[in-house]
Design a protein around this motif. Structure first.
Motif, PDB file in Angstrom:
ATOM      1  N   ARG A 232      -0.591  -5.851  -8.513  1.00 52.35           N
ATOM      2  CA  ARG A 232      -0.855  -4.435  -7.981  1.00 52.35           C
ATOM      3  C   ARG A 232       0.327  -4.636  -6.973  1.00 52.35           C
ATOM      4  N   ILE A 233       1.108  -3.533  -6.986  1.00 51.44           N
ATOM      5  CA  ILE A 233       2.305  -3.425  -6.129  1.00 51.44           C
ATOM      6  C   ILE A 233       2.033  -2.453  -5.105  1.00 51.44           C
ATOM      7  N   SER A 234       1.834  -3.094  -3.904  1.00 55.72           N
ATOM      8  CA  SER A 234       1.813  -1.988  -2.873  1.00 55.72           C
ATOM      9  C   SER A 234       3.056  -1.036  -2.489  1.00 55.72           C
ATOM     10  N   ASP A 235       3.012   0.130  -2.604  1.00 54.84           N
ATOM     11  CA  ASP A 235       4.228   0.784  -2.265  1.00 54.84           C
ATOM     12  C   ASP A 235       4.332   0.837  -0.673  1.00 54.84           C
ATOM     13  N   TYR A 236       5.617   0.367  -0.302  1.00 55.66           N
ATOM     14  CA  TYR A 236       5.914   0.441   0.942  1.00 55.66           C
ATOM     15  C   TYR A 236       7.046   1.286   1.395  1.00 55.66           C
ATOM     16  N   GLY A 237       7.073   2.367   0.304  1.00 56.74           N
ATOM     17  CA  GLY A 237       7.912   3.481   0.659  1.00 56.74           C
ATOM     18  C   GLY A 237       9.560   3.022   0.520  1.00 56.74           C
ATOM     19  N   THR A 238      10.332   3.422   1.658  1.00 53.93           N
ATOM     20  CA  THR A 238      11.701   3.362   1.778  1.00 53.93           C
ATOM     21  C   THR A 238      12.093   1.831   2.384  1.00 53.93           C
TER      22      THR A 238
ATOM     23  N   VAL B  60      -1.058   5.828  10.925  1.00 56.77           N
ATOM     24  CA  VAL B  60       0.397   5.459  11.162  1.00 56.77           C
ATOM     25  C   VAL B  60       1.168   5.242  10.048  1.00 56.77           C
ATOM     26  N   ASP B  61       2.570   5.242  10.084  1.00 64.27           N
ATOM     27  CA  ASP B  61       3.269   5.329   9.234  1.00 64.27           C
ATOM     28  C   ASP B  61       3.282   3.620   8.566  1.00 64.27           C
ATOM     29  N   PRO B  62       3.434   3.405   7.348  1.00 59.72           N
ATOM     30  CA  PRO B  62       3.220   2.271   6.499  1.00 59.72           C
ATOM     31  C   PRO B  62       4.251   1.440   6.955  1.00 59.72           C
ATOM     32  N   ALA B  63       3.856   0.330   6.982  1.00 60.09           N
ATOM     33  CA  ALA B  63       4.879  -1.154   6.830  1.00 60.09           C
ATOM     34  C   ALA B  63       5.825  -0.904   7.941  1.00 60.09           C
ATOM     35  N   ILE B  64       5.634  -0.480   9.097  1.00 60.12           N
ATOM     36  CA  ILE B  64       6.779  -0.513  10.143  1.00 60.12           C
ATOM     37  C   ILE B  64       6.880  -2.048  10.430  1.00 60.12           C
TER      38      ILE B  64
END
Ligand code: SF4
Length: 415
Positions: free
Chosen positions: A278-284, A404-408
Motif C-alpha cells: 500500500r503506497i501512501s500518496d504524499y503528493g509532490t 491540514v496539508d499532507p506530509a508537511i
C-alpha cells in the motif's frame, strides 16, 4: 415509541427491519441495546447496490429474495418520503405484517447512546469485533472477484464462530517493525519524528508475539506491516517468510511511503499473492514514480492510496476529556476498530496508542501483554472495550477537527 413496536413484534418468529440507511441502523441499534431479546433476522432493502451486505453482523437482503410467511413482521425504518412506495412493494411481495416507525430523531438517539455506562456485551461484540471482521472478509472476497452471493455464503459459514466465546478470529493486526523513516511528517499520527534515536524493534519479541497470537486465533484476515518506513528495516524481510507460510494468515499488507526501493534479493517474497503493498500518496513531497514502476515491472500487487487532506492528531498532551467523549471518539474511529497494533510484545488499541506509550507520553497502561499467559478472553475483552485512553491524547475524532496539508516536513519534533 420503540416500546409500542416491541410489544407488537415480539410474538413473531421472523422479524425484519426494512431500511439499511441511518434510520434503519438507528432502529437496529435500539433493538440490540434496549431489547436484546428481540432477534432481528435480516435487514431488507429494495436494491443491494450501494447498501452494505451486513450491519452489526446482521445480513442485508433484497426484498425479492425474502419469502414472507404468516410469522413474519417487517419494521419499516425509512424516511417518511419513502414509506408509501415501500408499503406498496411489501404488499406486492405478500407481506401482511408491517409496523411503521413514526419518526426518529437521530441526534437524540446518538446522545441517548452516550448515556449508557455499559452497552450490552453482545452489541459491543457485534459492533467492534464481528462487523469489522465481516468488512475485512468482504474486502478480501471482492479482491478475489467473488459476487455478493458467494460473499454472503462465506460470511454465513463463519458467523457462528465469530460469536463463539471460545474462538478468536482477528480481522486485522497491525505490526510495527521499527521507527526508522525516510520522512519527518509534522502531523504523523504515529509520532515517528519523536523517536530519537530511531531503531528496529526487537525481532524476537515481534516473532514470538505473532506466534502466540496465531496459535490462539482461528484466522487473521490481514496483517499490516508498518514502520516508520518498513522497507528501511531488516525486520520486514525476516518476518515475511513466516507470515506467508502461516495458513491462518490470509493476507499481508505493507504500508510504505514509496521512497525506498525494495531489496532485489527478496522480490520473490514481495511477489507472493498474499502480499500487497500500500503506497501512501504524499503528493509532490515524494516522487514515487520509480517505486511504482518497480512494483509494476516486478509484478507485485500494489495499491496507491488516494491523496487527501490529513486530519491533525494534535500534540501529545493529555486533554482530560470525559468518558462520554472518549466513548464517542473511539466509537467513530476506524483505527479503533481495525488497527489493534502489536508493538514488540504488547498489543495496543491503535498505532498512535503504541507510540504514545512507547514514548512515555501516555501514562495509562492500556495494552495486553502477549505471552504464554495471554488468553482468548483477555484479547476479546480488549477488542470489544467501549473506549480507549489513547483518544485522550488525540484530536482525530474531536468535533472541530483540523484539516491540514499532507506530509508537511519538519526538522523539530512534535510536542
Ligand atoms: S487515539 Fe483514538 S481517535 Fe486517535 S487514532 Fe487511536 S482510536 Fe482513533
Amino acid at each position: 415509541m420503540l416500546e409500542r413496536i416491541y410489544r407488537k413484534i415480539k410474538k413473531f418468529d421472523n422479524i425484519y427491519i426494512f431500511g439499511a440507511g441511518k434510520v434503519g441502523k438507528a432502529i437496529l441499534e435500539q433493538f440490540m441495546i434496549i431489547y436484546p431479546d428481540i432477534k432481528i433476522k435480516a435487514i431488507i432493502v429494495s436494491d443491494l447496490k450501494n447498501n452494505p451486505l451486513y450491519i452489526y453482523g446482521i445480513p442485508v437482503f433484497e426484498i425479492n429474495s425474502i419469502n414472507f410467511c404468516k410469522d413474519t413482521v417487517v419494521v419499516l425504518a425509512v424516511y417518511e418520503k419513502h414509506i408509501k412506495e415501500i408499503i406498496e412493494k411489501l404488499t406486492k411481495a405478500e407481506c401482511d405484517n408491517i409496523v411503521k416507525v413514526n419518526s426518529i430523531d437521530l441526534d437524540d438517539w446518538e446522545t441517548a447512546k452516550e448515556e449508557y455506562e455499559c452497552l450490552p456485551e453482545k452489541f459491543l461484540c457485534s459492533q467492534r469485533y464481528v462487523q469489522p471482521y465481516i468488512n475485512t472478509l468482504i474486502d478480501l472476497e471482492r479482491i478475489k472477484g467473488s459476487d455478493n452471493d458467494k460473499i454472503q455464503e462465506s460470511i454465513e459459514n463463519k458467523i457462528n464462530d465469530l460469536y463463539n466465546k471460545k474462538k478468536l478470529d482477528i480481522a486485522r493486526l497491525v505490526i510495527t517493525l521499527g521507527s526508522k523513516c525516510s520522512l519527518r511528517c509534522k502531523e504523523c499520527n504515529n509520532l515517528i519524528p519523536n523517536f530519537v534515536p530511531q531503531r528496529d524493534y526487537d525481532y524476537e519479541k515481534i516473532l514470538s508475539s505473532i506466534e502466540r497470537l496465531v496459535s490462539l486465533a482461528s484466522s487473521v484476515l490481514k496483517c499490516e506491516l508498518i514502520g516508520g518506513e518498513p522497507f528501511l528495516t531488516d525486520n520486514l524481510y525476516k518476518i515475511l517468510p513466516y507470515l506467508i507460510n502461516q495458513s491462518k494468515i490470509h493476507s499481508i499488507e505493507i504500508t510504505t511511503n514509496g521512497t525506498i526501493i525494495p531489496r532485489r534479493s527478496y522480490i520473490s517474497l514481495l511477489q507472493n499473492p498474499k502480499v500487497r503493498i500500500r503506497i501512501s500518496d504524499y503528493g509532490t513531497i515524494v516522487n514515487q514514480v520509480e517505486f511504482i514502476s518497480f512494483c509494476k515491472k516486478n509484478h507485485m500487487n500494489y495499491t496507491v492510496l488516494e491523496l487527501g487532506k490529513w486530519i491533525s492528531p494534535g500534540g501529545v498532551n493529555k486533554r482530560n476529556k470525559n468518558i462520554k467523549d472518549l466513548k464517542r471518539e473511539y466509537g467513530k474511529c476506524s483505527s479503533g476498530y481495525l488497527c489493534k497494533t502489536l508493538h514488540e510484545n504488547k498489543l495496543f488499541s491503535c498505532s498512535r496508542s503504541a507510540s504514545l506509550y512507547e514514548l512515555g507520553y501516555m501514562i495509562e497502561k492500556e495494552y495486553v501483554s502477549i505471552d504464554e499467559d495471554t488468553t482468548i478472553d483477555m484479547l476479546k475483552s480488549f477488542f470489544t472495550q467501549g473506549y480507549s485512553f489513547a483518544c485522550d491524547y488525540c484530536d482525530l475524532q474531536v468535533k472541530n477537527r483540523k484539516y491540514v496539508d499532507p506530509a508537511i516536513q519538519i526538522s523539530k519534533i512534535n510536542t
